[in-house]
Design an enzyme around this catalytic site. Structure first.
Site, short mmCIF file in Angstrom:
data_model
loop_
_atom_site.label_atom_id
_atom_site.label_comp_id
_atom_site.label_asym_id
_atom_site.label_seq_id
_atom_site.Cartn_x
_atom_site.Cartn_y
_atom_site.Cartn_z
N HIS A 27 25.86 0.85 -13.51
CA HIS A 27 26.88 1.65 -12.84
C HIS A 27 27.78 0.80 -11.96
O HIS A 27 28.97 1.05 -11.84
CB HIS A 27 26.20 2.73 -11.99
CG HIS A 27 25.95 4.00 -12.74
ND1 HIS A 27 25.23 5.04 -12.23
CD2 HIS A 27 26.35 4.40 -13.97
CE1 HIS A 27 25.19 6.04 -13.11
NE2 HIS A 27 25.86 5.67 -14.17
N GLU A 52 24.07 2.18 -36.96
CA GLU A 52 23.52 1.25 -35.97
C GLU A 52 22.23 0.59 -36.44
O GLU A 52 21.71 -0.30 -35.78
CB GLU A 52 23.29 1.97 -34.64
CG GLU A 52 22.50 3.25 -34.75
CD GLU A 52 22.60 4.11 -33.49
OE1 GLU A 52 22.89 3.57 -32.42
OE2 GLU A 52 22.38 5.34 -33.60
N ASP A 73 23.87 -1.41 -30.85
CA ASP A 73 22.54 -1.43 -31.48
C ASP A 73 22.55 -2.17 -32.81
O ASP A 73 21.57 -2.83 -33.17
CB ASP A 73 22.04 0.00 -31.69
CG ASP A 73 21.29 0.53 -30.47
OD1 ASP A 73 20.82 -0.30 -29.68
OD2 ASP A 73 21.20 1.75 -30.32
N CYS A 120 32.48 2.69 -32.30
CA CYS A 120 32.33 3.18 -30.94
C CYS A 120 31.50 2.25 -30.06
O CYS A 120 31.12 2.61 -28.95
CB CYS A 120 31.69 4.58 -30.95
SG CYS A 120 30.04 4.64 -31.69
#
Length: 576
Positions: free
Chosen positions: A195, A437, A461, A508
């Site tokens: 974060h 992925e 991934d 993505c």
């Protein structure tokens, strides 16, 4: 004498300032017994520390200007919510009473139990959420130990123009730094998905993390240059370095000003190809930033956050309201929602079982959903109901076999029949797709493409599984390489499979938002990119300045390179 430290550049930009070493460290906790008659006093001491922590965070939140994007305040709100959660408010109190131990020890024991759950999660982004637990717990611990404010050195206006050097920083620290004009920060630990680093990018504060031993190596007050793009920290720079980076800094400011003018401009290449630039989001509150940067839609909405920090999973109605809100807010632009991607460590009732030996390869994502239909069906019903309110696309994570695919598609058809029998509105033609992925799916992409409406390449991934490394593990993340020939081949094969099946293929993962890789991906045939909102305008600038037709042959030449150096050299030529 000039010295250079290398870390991970997580928020681009150049800063020049004096080092301010923040010697905070981890609170040292000692266990001791509490007499039976003092247990209530110890509980009150713990509860008072919780109240003080809430007061501190609320005070910091008030310092955020009203015009600031909602997602920035949401980071502080996340920590405030944790201070209301039973995992931090009730369980430590029970430990104090049951074990008659001191509040600090009870809190640390609970922190370790929660951390084991997060450490067992397979998704690297979710795994880094343990940082938020640590930030909140350490704030409470410092109050318990010494009544510290947890950020006394970051609340002074005298810090303007300085570079904070610390072991780690919290989102609250980052907000304070922005308010007081701190030039940049350097931390010894941290990763690209915490974060704190996400917030640094939102606030446009240059940052380098993972600069090991920075506090031991750098001197308080010495001149520093921080290159948040290259991950370089230069101490005591000479005149030549200062001239170079001052020019870089000036150019960066000009670049940001020019990029802001592109937000409403369509992403069309020089040779007239329309490119879709979409955004990845985690919370509905992120939508404001998406609109600010002119995204064409939401390319990835992670639904896991609806399920976390609660004893019971969200019901169908709660999910439906959330998905409907996003679709209505996007006003006709497409929204790609990923179904639940949690591991076996998180159960339906919120209880925690023993962690899997290797959770990244265990019962997670679609595997967990198919095994636990009572968890999966409410989400599918909510998604299908929401499809009546806008262009929703549903995508499924971590498919590895066509058997799994057929199970998912069969379940969707069952639920469609249920909704139709109930007279409930939904879009019967809602597009269904999958995130590529797992290397097995990339290799067999033509098989999957026959039965799906779209594919989306999840590079984070895909790279990890292809190269058998954990990119958040400091011991091996140097091997994480988006330009590995095997990774590029899998991406290219997936794009070709989509073209042959006449279905769109998006990307993505983080590769989609990397400006250095944009031309390569365009040349390989990618036309739909989804990324963190802050990366959109830089990628759009490159798209507008690119002739894809002229790139094609050179991009394919990159695929024929046999080692990293050759690949990197050919990609660099694409960007000349």
């Amino acid at each position: 004498m000039t010295m250079t430290l290398i870390g991970l550049g997580v928020s681009r930009g150049v800063a020049i300032g004096r080092a301010h070493l923040l010697q905070r460290g981890q609170p040292e906790i000692v266990e001791y017994s509490v007499a039976a008659r003092e247990v209530d006093t110890e509980v009150r001491r713990f509860q008072a520390a919780l109240a003080a922590a809430r007061h501190q965070l609320r005070a910091i939140r008030k310092q955020i200007p009203e015009e600031t994007a909602r997602d920035i305040a949401a980071f502080i709100d996340t920590h405030l919510l944790m201070l209301e959660d039973s995992m931090l408010t009730t369980t430590p109190v029970q430990l104090i009473r049951d074990s008659r131990c001191n509040a600090e020890w009870a809190l640390r024991q609970q922190r370790d139990a929660v951390a084991r759950v997060f450490d067992a999660m397979d998704d690297p982004y979710l795994r880094t959420r343990v940082d938020d637990i640590d930030h909140v717990v350490n704030r409470i611990l410092r109050i318990l130990l010494a009544g510290e404010s947890n950020a006394p050195d970051l609340s002074e206006s005298a810090l303007k123009g300085q570079v904070i050097v610390a072991d780690d920083l919290t989102p609250a620290d980052t907000v304070l730094m922005k308010n007081h004009g701190v030039a940049a920060f350097v931390t010894e630990v941290g990763g690209p998905m915490s974060h704190t680093t996400i917030l640094a990018r939102s606030l446009q504060i240059p940052a380098v993390v993972g600069a090991h031993h920075a506090r031991r190596t750098l001197r308080h007050g010495e001149a520093l240059i921080v290159d948040g793009e290259q991950g370089v920290v230069i101490a005591d720079p000479d005149r030549a370095a200062l001239r170079h980076y001052r020019r870089r800094r000036s150019g960066e400011r000009q670049r940001r000003s020019e990029l802001a003018r592109l937000s409403d401009k369509p992403a069309v290449t020089r040779d007239g190809r329309e490119i879709s630039l979409q955004a990845n989001i985690e919370l509905p509150e992120d939508l404001r930033v998406v609109r600010k940067f002119g995204a064409d839609g939401i390319g990835l909405y992670r639904t896991e956050f609806l399920y976390m920090n609660r004893a019971e999973p969200p019901g169908e109605e709660e999910q439906y309201v959330d998905y409907r809100r996003i679709l209505r807010t996007m006003q006709g632009r497409p929204v790609f929602i990923r179904t639940l991607d949690l591991g076996a460590d998180k159960q339906v009732d919120g209880s925690v079982t023993a962690a899997a030996t290797n959770p990244a390869l265990g019962l997670r994502a679609i595997r967990l959903c198919l095994k636990e239909p009572e968890l999966f069906r409410p989400q599918l019903r909510a998604l299908l109901r929401a499809s009546a309110h806008g262009p929703l696309r549903i995508m499924f994570p971590m498919l590895s076999t066509t058997q799994e695919l057929f199970q998912v598609l069969g379940l969707v058809e069952e639920i469609k029949a249920e909704l139709a029998a109930e007279g409930t509105r939904y879009d019967p033609l809602v597009p269904l797709g999958a995130i590529v992925e797992v290397p097995a799916m990339a290799v067999a992409a033509p098989l999957f493409a026959r039965h799906l409406d779209f594919l989306s390449i999840g590079t984070n991934d895909l790279i990890q599984y292809t190269l058998a490394i954990d990119r958040v593990d400091d011991e091996v993340n140097y091997l994480y390489d988006p330009l590995h020939p095997a990774v590029l081949k899998l991406i290219h094969d997936t794009l070709k499979a989509g073209q042959k099946a006449c279905i769109p293929v998006a990307m993505c993962g983080e590769m989609a938002g990397d400006p250095k890789l944009c031309r390569l991906l365009l040349g390989l045939g990618l036309t739909q990119f989804s990324m963190q909102p802050a990366s959109l305008l830089e990628v759009k600038r490159i798209v507008l300045d690119t002739d894809v037709g002229k790139l094609r042959r050179r991009a394919l030449a990159v695929l024929r390179a046999t080692d990293h150096e050759q690949v990197a050299a050919r990609v660099a030529k694409l960007n000349d």
